[in-house]
Write an enzyme that holds these catalytic residues in place. Structure first.
Site, PDB file in Angstrom:
ATOM      1  N   HIS A 115       0.962   5.264   1.119  1.00 16.59           N
ATOM      2  CA  HIS A 115       0.404   6.300   1.994  1.00 16.59           C
ATOM      3  C   HIS A 115       0.490   7.619   1.243  1.00 16.59           C
ATOM      4  O   HIS A 115       1.552   7.969   0.723  1.00 16.59           O
ATOM      5  CB  HIS A 115       1.230   6.445   3.280  1.00 16.59           C
ATOM      6  CG  HIS A 115       1.207   5.276   4.182  1.00 16.59           C
ATOM      7  ND1 HIS A 115       0.393   5.222   5.282  1.00 16.59           N
ATOM      8  CD2 HIS A 115       1.892   4.110   4.161  1.00 16.59           C
ATOM      9  CE1 HIS A 115       0.587   4.071   5.911  1.00 16.59           C
ATOM     10  NE2 HIS A 115       1.500   3.376   5.243  1.00 16.59           N
TER      11      HIS A 115
ATOM     12  N   HIS B 130       0.836  -1.197   0.000  1.00 18.63           N
ATOM     13  CA  HIS B 130       0.000   0.000   0.000  1.00 18.63           C
ATOM     14  C   HIS B 130       0.870   1.246   0.000  1.00 18.63           C
ATOM     15  O   HIS B 130       1.981   1.248   0.478  1.00 18.63           O
ATOM     16  CB  HIS B 130      -0.969   0.023   1.184  1.00 18.63           C
ATOM     17  CG  HIS B 130      -0.304  -0.070   2.522  1.00 18.63           C
ATOM     18  ND1 HIS B 130       0.213  -1.247   3.035  1.00 18.63           N
ATOM     19  CD2 HIS B 130      -0.085   0.877   3.474  1.00 18.63           C
ATOM     20  CE1 HIS B 130       0.715  -1.021   4.235  1.00 18.63           C
ATOM     21  NE2 HIS B 130       0.554   0.262   4.524  1.00 18.63           N
TER      22      HIS B 130
END
Length: 190
Positions: free
Chosen positions: A124, A122
């Site tokens: 940010h 992922h």
């Protein structure tokens, strides 16, 4: 070959709970209660999903991940990697418009030693409001997740912020389409 997702992967749970939608025509609301804790989705495509971080470093802190379970960036397919890169650009523009914060970090960690807490790749996207201009000289944001983190907080505010970001995603995409059409007519910009 990527490992199968652990039963407890929270990002897989979010990806499974939220169906893809056309980002040019986002739904006015996306039910955050489809997951526990609630997930405030701002983008949901066939390959990726983005949502507000439940422990944000700042208001608007987003997470972007592939829909499929991929532990590290090197586990993504070429197609997923291209989609994630395009979405980082799109979400950065939409996030700046929605929050009014025009400085941000994009952080992507791989593995526990690199501060990756959830073993699902992922990105940010972290808005960085100008704190010096506000006179709060003793405060600072710390890079790479070691800053002060608090729970997302008010669900109504989170839902409104997510809706605002979804609307800005659609506007950025519409602006991109307009720019592409103008470029097609005038030829490429050098």
């Amino acid at each position: 070959m990527p490992r199968p997702p652990p039963q407890s992967c929270p990002f897989c749970t979010i990806a499974d709970a939220h169906r893809p939608y056309d980002p040019l025509r986002p739904p006015p609301s996306v039910d955050p209660a489809l997951t526990t804790p609630p997930s405030f989705v701002v983008l949901s495509t066939p390959l990726a999903v983005a949502f507000l971080d439940i422990m944000p470093l700042s208001r608007g802190h987003l997470l972007l991940c592939p829909r499929a379970h991929r532990p590290r960036i090197t586990d993504t397919s070429r197609r997923e990697a291209l989609a994630l890169g395009a979405h980082v650009r799109l979400l950065s523009a939409a996030l700046a418009r929605a929050t009014g914060v025009h400085d941000w970090n994009v952080v992507q960690n791989n593995g526990a030693a690199a501060a990756q807490v959830v073993p699902h790749v992922h990105y940010h996207l972290i808005p960085r409001p100008e704190i010096r201009a506000s006179g709060r000289l003793s405060e600072s944001f710390t890079m790479f997740g070691r800053g002060r983190r608090e729970e997302l907080g008010d669900d109504d505010d989170a839902a409104a912020l997510a809706a605002g970001i979804r609307a800005e995603v659609a506007r950025v995409l519409a602006d991109d389409d307009d720019d592409d059409e103008a470029e097609d007519e005038a030829g490429p910009k050098l």
